[in-house]
Design a protein around this motif. Structure first.
Motif, PDB file in Angstrom:
ATOM      1  N   GLY A 195      -1.592   4.456  -6.020  1.00  0.00           N
ATOM      2  CA  GLY A 195      -1.984   5.152  -7.238  1.00  0.00           C
ATOM      3  C   GLY A 195      -1.102   6.305  -7.624  1.00  0.00           C
ATOM      4  O   GLY A 195      -1.290   6.919  -8.683  1.00  0.00           O
ATOM      5  N   GLY A 196      -0.115   6.632  -6.775  1.00  0.00           N
ATOM      6  CA  GLY A 196       0.844   7.670  -7.125  1.00  0.00           C
ATOM      7  C   GLY A 196       0.591   9.027  -6.494  1.00  0.00           C
ATOM      8  O   GLY A 196       1.312   9.978  -6.801  1.00  0.00           O
ATOM      9  N   SER A 197      -0.393   9.139  -5.604  1.00  0.00           N
ATOM     10  CA  SER A 197      -0.598  10.404  -4.913  1.00  0.00           C
ATOM     11  C   SER A 197       0.517  10.617  -3.904  1.00  0.00           C
ATOM     12  O   SER A 197       0.904   9.685  -3.201  1.00  0.00           O
ATOM     13  CB  SER A 197      -1.958  10.412  -4.204  1.00  0.00           C
ATOM     14  N   THR A 198       1.009  11.857  -3.831  1.00  0.00           N
ATOM     15  CA  THR A 198       2.171  12.131  -2.999  1.00  0.00           C
ATOM     16  C   THR A 198       1.896  13.233  -1.989  1.00  0.00           C
ATOM     17  O   THR A 198       1.020  14.096  -2.194  1.00  0.00           O
ATOM     18  CB  THR A 198       3.368  12.555  -3.862  1.00  0.00           C
ATOM     19  N   ASN A 199       2.662  13.199  -0.914  1.00  0.00           N
ATOM     20  CA  ASN A 199       2.666  14.268   0.084  1.00  0.00           C
ATOM     21  C   ASN A 199       4.087  14.465   0.562  1.00  0.00           C
ATOM     22  O   ASN A 199       4.867  13.509   0.627  1.00  0.00           O
ATOM     23  CB  ASN A 199       1.768  13.920   1.276  1.00  0.00           C
ATOM     24  N   TYR A 200       4.410  15.705   0.914  1.00  0.00           N
ATOM     25  CA  TYR A 200       5.771  16.051   1.313  1.00  0.00           C
ATOM     26  C   TYR A 200       5.770  16.891   2.579  1.00  0.00           C
ATOM     27  O   TYR A 200       4.850  17.682   2.821  1.00  0.00           O
ATOM     28  CB  TYR A 200       6.464  16.847   0.203  1.00  0.00           C
ATOM     29  N   ALA A 201       6.828  16.740   3.344  1.00  0.00           N
ATOM     30  CA  ALA A 201       7.073  17.653   4.439  1.00  0.00           C
ATOM     31  C   ALA A 201       7.348  19.038   3.851  1.00  0.00           C
ATOM     32  O   ALA A 201       7.937  19.164   2.774  1.00  0.00           O
ATOM     33  CB  ALA A 201       8.269  17.190   5.265  1.00  0.00           C
ATOM     34  N   ASP A 202       6.915  20.074   4.575  1.00  0.00           N
ATOM     35  CA  ASP A 202       7.110  21.434   4.069  1.00  0.00           C
ATOM     36  C   ASP A 202       8.574  21.731   3.786  1.00  0.00           C
ATOM     37  O   ASP A 202       8.906  22.465   2.858  1.00  0.00           O
ATOM     38  CB  ASP A 202       6.561  22.447   5.077  1.00  0.00           C
ATOM     39  N   LEU A 212       8.764  12.353   9.041  1.00  0.00           N
ATOM     40  CA  LEU A 212       8.271  11.939   7.739  1.00  0.00           C
ATOM     41  C   LEU A 212       8.750  12.924   6.675  1.00  0.00           C
ATOM     42  O   LEU A 212       8.607  14.134   6.838  1.00  0.00           O
ATOM     43  CB  LEU A 212       6.743  11.886   7.763  1.00  0.00           C
ATOM     44  N   VAL A 213       9.289  12.399   5.591  1.00  0.00           N
ATOM     45  CA  VAL A 213       9.778  13.229   4.495  1.00  0.00           C
ATOM     46  C   VAL A 213       8.754  13.275   3.360  1.00  0.00           C
ATOM     47  O   VAL A 213       8.398  14.347   2.878  1.00  0.00           O
ATOM     48  CB  VAL A 213      11.122  12.703   3.971  1.00  0.00           C
ATOM     49  N   ALA A 214       8.304  12.099   2.927  1.00  0.00           N
ATOM     50  CA  ALA A 214       7.386  12.036   1.792  1.00  0.00           C
ATOM     51  C   ALA A 214       6.656  10.703   1.786  1.00  0.00           C
ATOM     52  O   ALA A 214       7.206   9.695   2.245  1.00  0.00           O
ATOM     53  CB  ALA A 214       8.142  12.222   0.476  1.00  0.00           C
ATOM     54  N   THR A 215       5.438  10.717   1.256  1.00  0.00           N
ATOM     55  CA  THR A 215       4.658   9.488   1.125  1.00  0.00           C
ATOM     56  C   THR A 215       4.105   9.379  -0.291  1.00  0.00           C
ATOM     57  O   THR A 215       3.927  10.394  -0.982  1.00  0.00           O
ATOM     58  CB  THR A 215       3.479   9.447   2.105  1.00  0.00           C
ATOM     59  N   ILE A 216       3.816   8.144  -0.693  1.00  0.00           N
ATOM     60  CA  ILE A 216       3.209   7.914  -2.000  1.00  0.00           C
ATOM     61  C   ILE A 216       2.261   6.733  -1.896  1.00  0.00           C
ATOM     62  O   ILE A 216       2.602   5.707  -1.300  1.00  0.00           O
ATOM     63  CB  ILE A 216       4.289   7.699  -3.084  1.00  0.00           C
ATOM     64  N   THR A 217       1.070   6.892  -2.461  1.00  0.00           N
ATOM     65  CA  THR A 217       0.091   5.814  -2.430  1.00  0.00           C
ATOM     66  C   THR A 217       0.326   4.874  -3.615  1.00  0.00           C
ATOM     67  O   THR A 217       1.139   5.148  -4.499  1.00  0.00           O
ATOM     68  CB  THR A 217      -1.329   6.373  -2.520  1.00  0.00           C
ATOM     69  N   ARG A 224       0.850  -1.187   0.000  1.00  0.00           N
ATOM     70  CA  ARG A 224       0.000   0.000   0.000  1.00  0.00           C
ATOM     71  C   ARG A 224       0.887   1.239   0.000  1.00  0.00           C
ATOM     72  O   ARG A 224       1.705   1.401  -0.893  1.00  0.00           O
ATOM     73  CB  ARG A 224      -0.946  -0.060   1.199  1.00  0.00           C
ATOM     74  N   ASN A 225       0.749   2.114   0.968  1.00  0.00           N
ATOM     75  CA  ASN A 225       1.577   3.319   0.986  1.00  0.00           C
ATOM     76  C   ASN A 225       3.049   2.992   1.166  1.00  0.00           C
ATOM     77  O   ASN A 225       3.408   2.031   1.843  1.00  0.00           O
ATOM     78  CB  ASN A 225       1.144   4.245   2.118  1.00  0.00           C
ATOM     79  N   MET A 226       3.886   3.800   0.548  1.00  0.00           N
ATOM     80  CA  MET A 226       5.327   3.746   0.760  1.00  0.00           C
ATOM     81  C   MET A 226       5.785   5.141   1.152  1.00  0.00           C
ATOM     82  O   MET A 226       5.130   6.143   0.827  1.00  0.00           O
ATOM     83  CB  MET A 226       6.061   3.261  -0.491  1.00  0.00           C
ATOM     84  N   ALA A 227       6.894   5.203   1.871  1.00  0.00           N
ATOM     85  CA  ALA A 227       7.307   6.497   2.394  1.00  0.00           C
ATOM     86  C   ALA A 227       8.799   6.519   2.656  1.00  0.00           C
ATOM     87  O   ALA A 227       9.458   5.475   2.729  1.00  0.00           O
ATOM     88  CB  ALA A 227       6.559   6.804   3.695  1.00  0.00           C
TER      89      ALA A 227
END
Length: 121
Positions: free
Chosen positions: A54-61, A47-52, A32-35
């Motif tokens: 499906g490719g949705s991403t989130n990043y630390a500011d 946490l630095v970054a995550t990716i689902t 599932r999610n990788m980070a």
């Protein structure tokens, strides 16, 4: 049992780039999610970054606009492209994956051993 193996860390000058890779192996039905996380000496892991899947991403500011997380689902791999590196990015970087090992099983978190990124000023 699932193993995550990271590679790509090293010493780089400020302003430079590095690409971290992490490959999962072992008993894997799906991921599932990788980070990516990091931990500097004397500090908590962050946490630095995550990716689902499906490719949705989130990043630390602190890394937005400089780091890019990506994954290859066929290879059970995740990557972190780090550009415009700063001395404050110096940390041990850890790969994390939410792994499902059997068709009916729950997911469980797996961690890599960490790879050191050292950014000199």
């Amino acid at each position: 049992q699932v193993q995550l193996e990271e590679s790509g860390g090293g010493l780089v000058q400020a302003g430079g780039s590095l690409r971290l890779s992490c490959a999962a192996s072992g008993r894997i039905f799906s991921i599932r999610n990788m980070a990516w996380y990091r931990q500097a000496p004397g500090k908590q892991r962050e946490l630095v970054a995550t990716i689902t899947t499906g490719g949705s991403t989130n990043y630390a500011d602190s890394v937005k606009g400089r780091f890019t997380i990506s994954r290859d689902n066929a290879k059970n791999a995740v990557y972190l492209q780090m550009n415009s590196l700063k001395p404050e990015d110096t940390s041990v970087y850890y790969c994390n994956a939410d792994v499902v090992s059997t068709f009916y099983g729950p997911s469980a978190a797996a961690w890599g051993q960490g790879t050191l990124v050292n950014v000199s000023s």
